[in-house]
Design a protein around this motif. Structure first.
Motif, PDB file in Angstrom:
ATOM      1  N   LEU A 183       6.475 -11.071   4.980  1.00 21.09           N
ATOM      2  CA  LEU A 183       6.371  -9.688   5.281  1.00 21.09           C
ATOM      3  C   LEU A 183       7.297  -8.983   6.091  1.00 21.09           C
ATOM      4  O   LEU A 183       7.565  -7.888   5.861  1.00 21.09           O
ATOM      5  CB  LEU A 183       4.937  -9.856   5.996  1.00 21.09           C
ATOM      6  CG  LEU A 183       3.703 -10.271   5.409  1.00 21.09           C
ATOM      7  CD1 LEU A 183       2.505 -10.617   6.352  1.00 21.09           C
ATOM      8  CD2 LEU A 183       3.267  -9.242   4.572  1.00 21.09           C
ATOM      9  N   GLU A 187       9.790  -5.841   5.461  1.00 21.09           N
ATOM     10  CA  GLU A 187       9.694  -4.623   6.191  1.00 21.09           C
ATOM     11  C   GLU A 187      11.190  -4.390   6.621  1.00 21.09           C
ATOM     12  O   GLU A 187      11.516  -3.025   6.572  1.00 21.09           O
ATOM     13  CB  GLU A 187       8.780  -5.072   7.497  1.00 21.09           C
ATOM     14  CG  GLU A 187       7.506  -5.075   7.386  1.00 21.09           C
ATOM     15  CD  GLU A 187       6.652  -5.696   8.410  1.00 21.09           C
ATOM     16  OE1 GLU A 187       5.546  -5.539   8.554  1.00 21.09           O
ATOM     17  OE2 GLU A 187       7.399  -6.066   9.443  1.00 21.09           O
ATOM     18  N   VAL A 213       4.889  -2.727  10.270  1.00 22.03           N
ATOM     19  CA  VAL A 213       3.809  -2.610   9.277  1.00 22.03           C
ATOM     20  C   VAL A 213       4.048  -1.446   8.356  1.00 22.03           C
ATOM     21  O   VAL A 213       3.766  -1.454   6.984  1.00 22.03           O
ATOM     22  CB  VAL A 213       2.255  -2.895   9.659  1.00 22.03           C
ATOM     23  CG1 VAL A 213       1.929  -1.521  10.521  1.00 22.03           C
ATOM     24  CG2 VAL A 213       1.583  -3.577   8.729  1.00 22.03           C
ATOM     25  N   LEU A 216       5.637  -1.519   4.619  1.00 21.46           N
ATOM     26  CA  LEU A 216       4.934  -2.074   3.724  1.00 21.46           C
ATOM     27  C   LEU A 216       4.059  -0.980   2.847  1.00 21.46           C
ATOM     28  O   LEU A 216       3.294  -1.342   1.950  1.00 21.46           O
ATOM     29  CB  LEU A 216       4.134  -3.149   4.069  1.00 21.46           C
ATOM     30  CG  LEU A 216       4.591  -4.302   4.854  1.00 21.46           C
ATOM     31  CD1 LEU A 216       3.637  -5.317   5.390  1.00 21.46           C
ATOM     32  CD2 LEU A 216       5.721  -5.047   4.109  1.00 21.46           C
ATOM     33  N   ARG A 217       4.176   0.297   3.155  1.00 21.14           N
ATOM     34  CA  ARG A 217       3.235   1.441   2.797  1.00 21.14           C
ATOM     35  C   ARG A 217       3.459   1.405   1.325  1.00 21.14           C
ATOM     36  O   ARG A 217       2.092   1.519   0.349  1.00 21.14           O
ATOM     37  CB  ARG A 217       3.808   2.734   3.265  1.00 21.14           C
ATOM     38  CG  ARG A 217       2.975   3.847   2.698  1.00 21.14           C
ATOM     39  CD  ARG A 217       3.372   5.157   3.206  1.00 21.14           C
ATOM     40  NE  ARG A 217       3.445   5.204   4.909  1.00 21.14           N
ATOM     41  CZ  ARG A 217       2.377   5.257   5.549  1.00 21.14           C
ATOM     42  NH1 ARG A 217       0.864   5.527   5.068  1.00 21.14           N
ATOM     43  NH2 ARG A 217       2.400   5.056   6.929  1.00 21.14           N
ATOM     44  N   VAL A 221       0.906  -5.830  -1.747  1.00 17.38           N
ATOM     45  CA  VAL A 221       0.736  -7.033  -0.637  1.00 17.38           C
ATOM     46  C   VAL A 221      -0.357  -7.850  -1.190  1.00 17.38           C
ATOM     47  O   VAL A 221      -1.504  -7.320  -1.456  1.00 17.38           O
ATOM     48  CB  VAL A 221       0.691  -6.688   0.708  1.00 17.38           C
ATOM     49  CG1 VAL A 221       0.167  -7.836   1.488  1.00 17.38           C
ATOM     50  CG2 VAL A 221       2.121  -6.122   1.245  1.00 17.38           C
ATOM     51  N   GLU A 239      -4.643  -7.172   8.123  1.00 17.70           N
ATOM     52  CA  GLU A 239      -5.094  -6.335   6.983  1.00 17.70           C
ATOM     53  C   GLU A 239      -5.480  -4.760   7.478  1.00 17.70           C
ATOM     54  O   GLU A 239      -5.328  -4.025   6.749  1.00 17.70           O
ATOM     55  CB  GLU A 239      -6.385  -7.027   6.521  1.00 17.70           C
ATOM     56  CG  GLU A 239      -6.941  -6.587   5.139  1.00 17.70           C
ATOM     57  CD  GLU A 239      -8.086  -7.115   4.930  1.00 17.70           C
ATOM     58  OE1 GLU A 239      -8.604  -6.519   3.811  1.00 17.70           O
ATOM     59  OE2 GLU A 239      -8.575  -7.972   5.351  1.00 17.70           O
ATOM     60  N   LEU A 242      -2.413  -2.590   7.993  1.00 11.51           N
ATOM     61  CA  LEU A 242      -1.450  -2.263   6.659  1.00 11.51           C
ATOM     62  C   LEU A 242      -1.875  -0.917   6.348  1.00 11.51           C
ATOM     63  O   LEU A 242      -2.858  -0.310   6.447  1.00 11.51           O
ATOM     64  CB  LEU A 242      -1.867  -3.232   5.582  1.00 11.51           C
ATOM     65  CG  LEU A 242      -1.386  -4.698   5.686  1.00 11.51           C
ATOM     66  CD1 LEU A 242      -1.864  -5.416   4.464  1.00 11.51           C
ATOM     67  CD2 LEU A 242       0.028  -4.672   5.776  1.00 11.51           C
TER      68      LEU A 242
END
Length: 278
Positions: A183, A187, A213, A216-217, A221, A239, A242
């Motif tokens: 992750l 990023e 975070v 991660l748009r 995922v 979660e 996100l």
């Protein structure tokens, strides 16, 4: 940072269940008053089986070599796997594998990663290759002079290109500290990956993964965690944090070990394969 020893406690003996059976003693250990019977992914999830459930499929071209990593300042193990029937994997996209704290690439064959890969393709997933290298015990974060994150970003793709893999299509998959590292990699380097699959990532509210975070748009995922995992609450918090809901993943009975993770590898590989397909 994952500093707790044994956090990804997958120390149960590795067993390839060619017929996916459980010995009577193992069943008794689960408190089931039945004779030995087929062990399916569903049964494994329900009873928290600690032994990995490996599909009855052959590994293809699976290699463990050594490379000199300038980013880490040392030689590292370099693992690759290609699904059976796809030769040396020329032209295949790549899923980068970031291991947890108690495993290294030397353990990947024993965990059945090559077999899971062949099984995914036989079930209809578009083929891809796996590639991983030895990370630092305390995480996949940048450091000086030891920088495992830079190794994954700059060196691992180059080693894969030398093998003939298509590194214009990359995904990342990891468990525990490797899940957090996958992750964080996405990023830190937007556009590098087509997707990230994270098993029980070692994340905590307020850490660097939570802080980044927003990066991660636009990335698909997949997020999986066992409900009996000590990280469950943190993963659920991730979660919620996100910017876009996970497009794959879920929660089921299971602890922080490969007994549980092996039951969700097929779903993760299906997800990764779809994102890597042309």
């Amino acid at each position: 940072m994952d500093l707790r020893p044994g956090l990804d406690d997958d120390r149960g003996p590795e067993l390839r269940l060619r017929r996916r059976t459980v010995l009577a003693g193992g069943v008794a250990a689960l408190g089931l008053a039945v004779a030995a019977r087929p062990l399916t992914m569903t049964v494994a999830r329900r009873y928290g089986v600690a032994t990995p459930v490996v599909p009855d499929a052959p590994a293809g071209d699976e290699r463990l070599e050594q490379r000199r990593s300038a980013a880490r300042g040392r030689p590292v193990d370099f693992y690759t796997a290609v699904p059976a029937g796809h030769g040396a994997g020329h032209g295949l996209p790549v899923c980068l594998v970031l291991h947890g704290g108690s495993k290294t690439p030397r353990d990947f064959p024993g965990l059945g990663l090559g077999r899971f890969l062949t099984d995914a393709v036989r079930r209809g997933a578009p083929p891809f290759a796996l590639a991983g290298a030895s990370g630092d015990r305390l995480g996949w974060r940048p450091g000086s002079p030891d920088d495992p994150q830079r190794m994954v970003y700059a060196e691992l793709p180059a080693w894969c290109r030398a093998r003939g893999f298509d590194t214009s299509r990359l995904a990342a998959w990891g468990w525990s500290m490797g899940g957090a590292g996958s992750l964080l990699l996405a990023e830190t380097y937007p556009g590098l990956l087509r997707s990230v699959a994270a098993f029980s990532p070692a994340v905590f509210p307020g850490d660097d993964v939570f802080a980044g975070v927003a990066g991660l748009r636009r990335l698909p995922v997949g997020l999986w965690c066992g409900r009996d995992d000590g990280l469950y609450d943190s993963v659920r918090a991730l979660e919620r944090a996100l910017p876009t809901a996970p497009v794959a993943g879920g929660y089921a009975a299971g602890r922080h070990n490969f007994g549980y993770w092996s039951t969700v590898v097929p779903a993760a590989f299906d997800f990764v394969a779809r994102t890597l397909a042309r």
